[in-house]
Write a protein that holds these residues in place. Sequence first.
Motif, PDB file in Angstrom:
ATOM      1  N   CYS A 570      30.177  27.556  25.045  1.00 11.99           N
ATOM      2  CA  CYS A 570      31.400  28.372  25.070  1.00 11.99           C
ATOM      3  C   CYS A 570      32.117  28.074  26.387  1.00 11.99           C
ATOM      4  N   LYS A 571      33.290  27.409  26.313  1.00 14.24           N
ATOM      5  CA  LYS A 571      34.036  27.010  27.516  1.00 14.24           C
ATOM      6  C   LYS A 571      35.213  27.959  27.721  1.00 14.24           C
ATOM      7  N   VAL A 572      35.356  28.436  28.965  1.00 12.38           N
ATOM      8  CA  VAL A 572      36.374  29.434  29.302  1.00 12.38           C
ATOM      9  C   VAL A 572      37.388  28.795  30.246  1.00 12.38           C
ATOM     10  N   ASP A 573      38.683  28.911  29.918  1.00  8.63           N
ATOM     11  CA  ASP A 573      39.761  28.406  30.765  1.00  8.63           C
ATOM     12  C   ASP A 573      40.643  29.554  31.236  1.00  8.63           C
ATOM     13  N   GLY A 574      41.444  29.281  32.300  1.00 11.70           N
ATOM     14  CA  GLY A 574      42.391  30.276  32.816  1.00 11.70           C
ATOM     15  C   GLY A 574      41.712  31.457  33.482  1.00 11.70           C
ATOM     16  N   VAL A 575      40.556  31.222  34.112  1.00 15.86           N
ATOM     17  CA  VAL A 575      39.792  32.310  34.722  1.00 15.86           C
ATOM     18  C   VAL A 575      40.483  32.762  36.013  1.00 15.86           C
ATOM     19  N   GLN A 576      40.654  34.074  36.152  1.00 14.69           N
ATOM     20  CA  GLN A 576      41.259  34.653  37.354  1.00 14.69           C
ATOM     21  C   GLN A 576      40.394  35.748  37.968  1.00 14.69           C
ATOM     22  N   GLY A 577      39.253  36.062  37.376  1.00 16.83           N
ATOM     23  CA  GLY A 577      38.404  37.130  37.884  1.00 16.83           C
ATOM     24  C   GLY A 577      36.952  36.843  37.624  1.00 16.83           C
ATOM     25  N   GLN A 578      36.162  37.896  37.440  1.00 15.46           N
ATOM     26  CA  GLN A 578      34.734  37.779  37.180  1.00 15.46           C
ATOM     27  C   GLN A 578      34.474  37.923  35.689  1.00 15.46           C
ATOM     28  N   LEU A 579      33.509  37.142  35.174  1.00 17.64           N
ATOM     29  CA  LEU A 579      33.272  37.043  33.733  1.00 17.64           C
ATOM     30  C   LEU A 579      31.943  37.664  33.343  1.00 17.64           C
ATOM     31  N   SER A 580      31.917  38.256  32.140  1.00 17.05           N
ATOM     32  CA  SER A 580      30.684  38.642  31.456  1.00 17.05           C
ATOM     33  C   SER A 580      30.815  38.168  30.014  1.00 17.05           C
ATOM     34  N   VAL A 581      29.709  37.714  29.420  1.00 19.17           N
ATOM     35  CA  VAL A 581      29.728  37.098  28.095  1.00 19.17           C
ATOM     36  C   VAL A 581      28.657  37.741  27.217  1.00 19.17           C
ATOM     37  N   THR A 582      29.012  37.989  25.955  1.00 19.49           N
ATOM     38  CA  THR A 582      28.068  38.507  24.953  1.00 19.49           C
ATOM     39  C   THR A 582      28.080  37.578  23.748  1.00 19.49           C
ATOM     40  N   TRP A 583      26.898  37.097  23.349  1.00 19.77           N
ATOM     41  CA  TRP A 583      26.749  36.276  22.137  1.00 19.77           C
ATOM     42  C   TRP A 583      26.365  37.203  20.976  1.00 19.77           C
ATOM     43  N   GLU A 584      27.091  37.047  19.851  1.00 23.68           N
ATOM     44  CA  GLU A 584      26.885  37.904  18.680  1.00 23.68           C
ATOM     45  C   GLU A 584      26.783  37.035  17.429  1.00 23.68           C
ATOM     46  N   GLN A 585      26.177  37.633  16.344  1.00 27.40           N
ATOM     47  CA  GLN A 585      25.987  36.907  15.089  1.00 27.40           C
ATOM     48  C   GLN A 585      26.325  37.816  13.918  1.00 27.40           C
ATOM     49  N   LYS A 586      26.910  37.208  12.896  1.00 30.77           N
ATOM     50  CA  LYS A 586      27.189  37.935  11.658  1.00 30.77           C
ATOM     51  C   LYS A 586      26.814  37.032  10.493  1.00 30.77           C
ATOM     52  N   SER A 587      25.749  37.414   9.761  1.00 29.16           N
ATOM     53  CA  SER A 587      25.317  36.615   8.609  1.00 29.16           C
ATOM     54  C   SER A 587      26.101  37.040   7.379  1.00 29.16           C
ATOM     55  N   ALA A 588      25.844  36.354   6.266  1.00 25.07           N
ATOM     56  CA  ALA A 588      26.578  36.649   5.021  1.00 25.07           C
ATOM     57  C   ALA A 588      26.298  38.059   4.521  1.00 25.07           C
TER      58      ALA A 588
END
Length: 1499
Positions: A570-588
């Motif tokens: 997961c690549k993030v552009d235009g960063v101006q502050g501090q980041l936190s990331v959450t990975w999520e999944q949704k099956s059928a």
Amino acid sequence: MMSCFLLSVWRSSLILCLGQLLRCGEARVKTEVQAGPLYRVLGSPLYITCSVSGFRSENTDKHFEFRMTKPSNPNFEIQIISSNDDTFGYSSHQRRVRKNEIALKRLSPNSARFEIQHLLKDDEGEYECTAVNLEGAYDGEYSAKTVVKVIEDSLSVSSSASTPLSLNEGEALTLTCLASSSTSQHTHLSVAWYLHKDGQEDTQPIISLNRDFTLSPGQGFERRYQAGLIRLDKWGEATYNLQIAKVEPSDQGRIYCQAQEWIQDPDGSWYIIIQKNAEEMTLTVKATEVVDPSSPSLAVEISAQPAALQEGQELILSCDINTQDVEKRFFSVAWLKGSVELARIGPTGVLTVAPVYSVRQKNGELRAARSGNRNYRLILKPVRTEDQGEYICTVWPQERGQDDAFIEGEAKHSSPQRVSISATENRLSIKMQQAVNVAEGGGLHLSCKVDGVQGQLSVTWQHKSARMASFTDIISISQEGVTEIAEEFMSRKVRVMRPATDNFTLELDKVTLSDSGVYQCAVSDRKPNGKTHSQTQTTTVTVISIENRLSVKMQQAGNVAEGGGLHLSCKVDGVQGQLSVTWEQKSASMASFTKIISINEEGVTEIAEEFRSRKVSVMRPTTDNFTLELDEVTLSDSGVYQCAVSERKPNGKTHNQAQTTTVTVTSIENRLSIKMQQAGNVTEGGGLHLSCKVDGVQGQLSVTWQLKSTRMASFTEIISISQEGVTEIAEEFVSRKVRVMRPATDNFTLELDEVTLSDSGVYQCAVSERKPNSKTHSQAQTTTVTVISIENRLSVKMQQAVNVAEGGGLHLSCKVDGVQGQLSVTWQHKSTPMASFTDIISINEEGVTEIAEEFVSRTVRVMRPTTHNFTLELDEVTLSDSGVYQCAVSERKPNGKTHNQTQTTTVTVISIDMLMGVSLISRKSRVTVGEKLELMCRVRGPRMPVTVTWSVQREAKTPDTILTLSPNGTISWSADQNHYQLRVESRKTEVIYYLLVIGTSHREGGNYQCNVSVLLKNVHKELKASNQLAVIVNNPVSRLDVSPIPALTRNMNTDITIMCSIIKKTSESSLYSITWLHEENAGNKTIVSLDQNSIVTESQTDPSQRISMRRSKGPTFELTIRQARISDKGSYTCKVGEWLQDPRGEWYLLSTVSKSTVLTITEPAPNLRLDKKEQQLTAKEGEEVELNCNITSGASGSSVFYGVIWHYAAHSSSLKNASLVELDHTGLVSYPENKDIRGLQERLRLSRPTQKSFYLSIQKAHEEDSGTYWCQVDQYQLDHEAHWQLKASDSGGAIKLNVKVTENNLSIPKEEAEMNTSRNQDLTIPCNINKQSSHESKFQVTWFWQKEIETKQRPIFTVYRNSTLQDRFGENVRLKYDHPDPSQFSLTFLNPGPENSGLYFCEVEEWLPSLSRGWRKVAVEKSGHFNVSVLTEGDANADSECNTRTYIIIAIVILIVLVLVLLLLVVTMCRSKGSLGNKSGPSLWGESVPMNTSRSGDD
């Protein structure tokens, strides 16, 4: 003895033979270069010596070639230079070779030296030297390599003395050299001092400190070094001091220090990587004159260093004394400018300075000292222009008398020395960076660089926003480094720094939008002469509002095999502050996303509860990249995965973005495959060894080995091994030596010992695989084994069926076992099974080869790498080379019998079309203008030389070729090369050719295709073209918005401006087209229209330009209607089009926005009102006074004009209503004629900062200017016939001005004091000023004296305000006047007498300049009295003698009294004894005499 001799000869011969044999086994040719890595300094030369040995012709010149590879591309060789071929080098180095910057010089027939005169950073890499072989056969090493590392130059050398120095013979010299290096490599420094004598080319070393810290004196300096008169001392890490105890005339010349930096190469040798010299210092040594001892002479010389200089610099006046035994004698030395003495050094070294120079001495501007036995120095710094002139030095010999007092001898004068001093110019200049953009909430950093500094600097940073008319201070730093922050910035984080002497920085944290504006750096330079110069420089700062620029990109995950690992990025552009990331999944089966894992701003990870039992992790390999890794995926892990990013900006705002990708987990299919080698023949009684290799394993394996002989109809089991490794032998093989082995996880072997003829047949390896999902797959493979009778042991083995690509090379191997004689082999071929074999090539028993006629034109070889192995090699095979290949072996045994054996294998030549495939893909086919587009042309199949052509088809036109990539790497461009980049990535099964479109435009839209052709036998064979990939280029989303235009109501004949402002724009580089429309007769009429280049495309305005349009900052488009008419009312529409420029420089229309407003025209009524408030102003004489007249209400517009008349009424004269100045409505200024106020009128200045403000300034106000002032304003307006009409008139409030002279604040000490002094002591009467009325005050000081017996106060000395002195004493009294400070005066009586006793005091008059009456006395003050008593020496001695006599007389009187008392006591005692006889009488002791308690009548 004979046997011993023979044994010795035999041993010697054996050793000689063994030596020759070992020599034959060694490589003959050997090439050598210096071992690396070689560390060399940027800009320094590089030398690599290459030598070769072992060629047969040792004396013949050998040729050498040099190549290199760079660390960034180690697989690409760059040819540099050759001694045999001038065109050998690549173009990147040929230019430097032609300029002899790179050369190859021969040192001997077998060695050469490669040279680079000035190393570049790009010269770093691995260098290879190759010795060209001209002998044909190769035997040895013909090339050698070494690595060169280019490091930065960090050596710095400087000397403490660069100005010329003059010494007398025998004086001491001390010089300091600073040498240091900050390189990270382990290096040593050597430092040496050199002397360069005038007229000599070569320099002469004085003394040196080698790299191993040993000292070595130079030639000619050994004697003084051994005597300890020359030393080189190292202090600390970088200081090297040269000390010469006694300089000699031969030491005269230019002296400098040199530093060398050494590094030890891997071969152990030391090499100088850099060498630098410090500045030279010119030394002049004056030889001592040899004079006759009986008549010693004295010579005095003066020298100026420098003789011509600028004000502010340092002047050194050296006075040199040349005489005999100067060390043992005493002198007084004085410096004079003209006839005025500056300073004098006495025989004991005491310095006295003339009064006129005493202030400069206190301020450190004048210094004088004895610098040597013969040398005296006077230093003036900074010099002033008045210091220019002729200087002489005067010396008095001083001899000590018997009472140790000095007796002054005859003075000796030097010849005059002329000193020229020129005034300095203002060289101050300031540089600042251009316009600066900073994000809201970020930090502002501005730099202000100052050049041409000649004094002390102070800097003030100022700011002016759009709403401010002038600059306001932010922060300042004084000349002493003291900072002062403006009040409005006290609560902000603001700093001013001075990182270097000529650089000042402003740092302002957490900027807001209001911090935008113009910033000014104001620098003030106070020079040593007291003059001050100032300079300013400005720059524009724009604070950009923090918008949400966050964007998230994910790669297409695709399919993942069941049980494998999932990796998402997961690549993030235009960063101006501090980041936190959450990975999520949704099956059928899920309706919403569920959390997998998260990582917060501090890097702390949190795993969801249902995933804690699994192997899951989140990584952050770079600041803008986040990855998810999930091991051992199952089919239930299929679904949509989301990367949710949250950004917290510096201003506290939070923005969120998310991106998803779909992951499919594929079920494990059967990939099991088995390979067995062709067993061939086995000799009867020998051992059988079969190998079974298994590929595509996904589970657990079990293997069973089986046999089907010629007498059996089906396979029978031999031995098996289970999944757990348990072996089981079939019953009929239990008595045999049979084993099954598993040497590797994918390899199973069968070993059967002592085979018989019945063991011939087909052997099968049956493999069963049980997968993790419990499914089972089976595969089997067979091979034929022939057991040969022990009589004929000849057996032949060949590899199994072979597949080879068209155009490739065929390599077949034929292994022969059981050889008992000489072999000959014939390779044969037949294309179809029904055809007969034809010969290809044969090799007979003697090794002679014979090629069949039809193969003579082809490249075919038969080789015998070992005695029992024969190989066939056939290059560039074609489809017709498919078929059966036979290896026919014939063995001729020693008994003459011949045995033949053959073995065949099938060869299939696969067409290149079947092996290679071309496809075109891209990560995205829809791009926005300006984005990058990456196309991938995937070429699958074997590695072949290919030509790749990229093309694009736009609309219905024929395809346009972009570029063609040849097999040798040459690129032929058909399109603009600046917009494309090509990259090639080689993978295991394919080669991917990337076409990167840099900054797409609409021209890049279309259908892309890549075509590939293969080079076979120098003929290009076209492969099937790739699929067409449609690329669509979209415009970016428009953010254009125009501010609403409010409805306007304006007066007729006024100027009206309708503004159409752009409040949102898509890009900072956008251009705009504008059209103004006016609704007229139910239709819109175009007023003016401009395209994006501000070119008028349509205009219906009148020729008088009454209606016009202009563009201002913002951008804002202003429609101006001058002298508005009733017909101008109605609806106005502003239509704005936004244009963007694509990367090719072409402009395109993005969007159009329109805004409308309604204009109402009215005719105004006059309502002129002035400020009626009465004002009281007080000013000091000489100050500037400003009188304000403001219109509080009244009509405005271009048709309304105002005139003003200022009136004046004086306080102390008959002037009651005088007109001072008039400004009429047309702007004409006039002064009414009045001789009484003509002087005042000449000092008046009229200004009008706004339309409704009129200011009157009185410059240098006089006391007579006091009075009442008021203004009268008239309002005029043009009618339709262009005639002026007076509409209204009003007068402002009275302004009462009082101009005062300066108040009396003079204060001097009033205390009374008594003072006793003698004739030998000087008498000083001080007169100090504690407080004064003005800084412009001038003082007249007079000292008075009143004798003890008189009442008259006599003035004795006066110093006037113009510094004129008057001695009023009139008697033979020596007075000395001193004025060391502006507020301190003193009068000194030199050797006063008793007649000077009395009362003394001073009187101070304070004068100030008056504008109307010249100089005016402000105050007069008298000091307290000094009661002074001056005693003579005789009076003092007389008093002393009188006191001594008095004390002696008193002591004698006391002594006589004591003697009389004692005599009286003795007489009394004797008389008492004589009268009483033996009767006891009264004792003198108290206890012997009774106390008489009663009084007698006599008492």
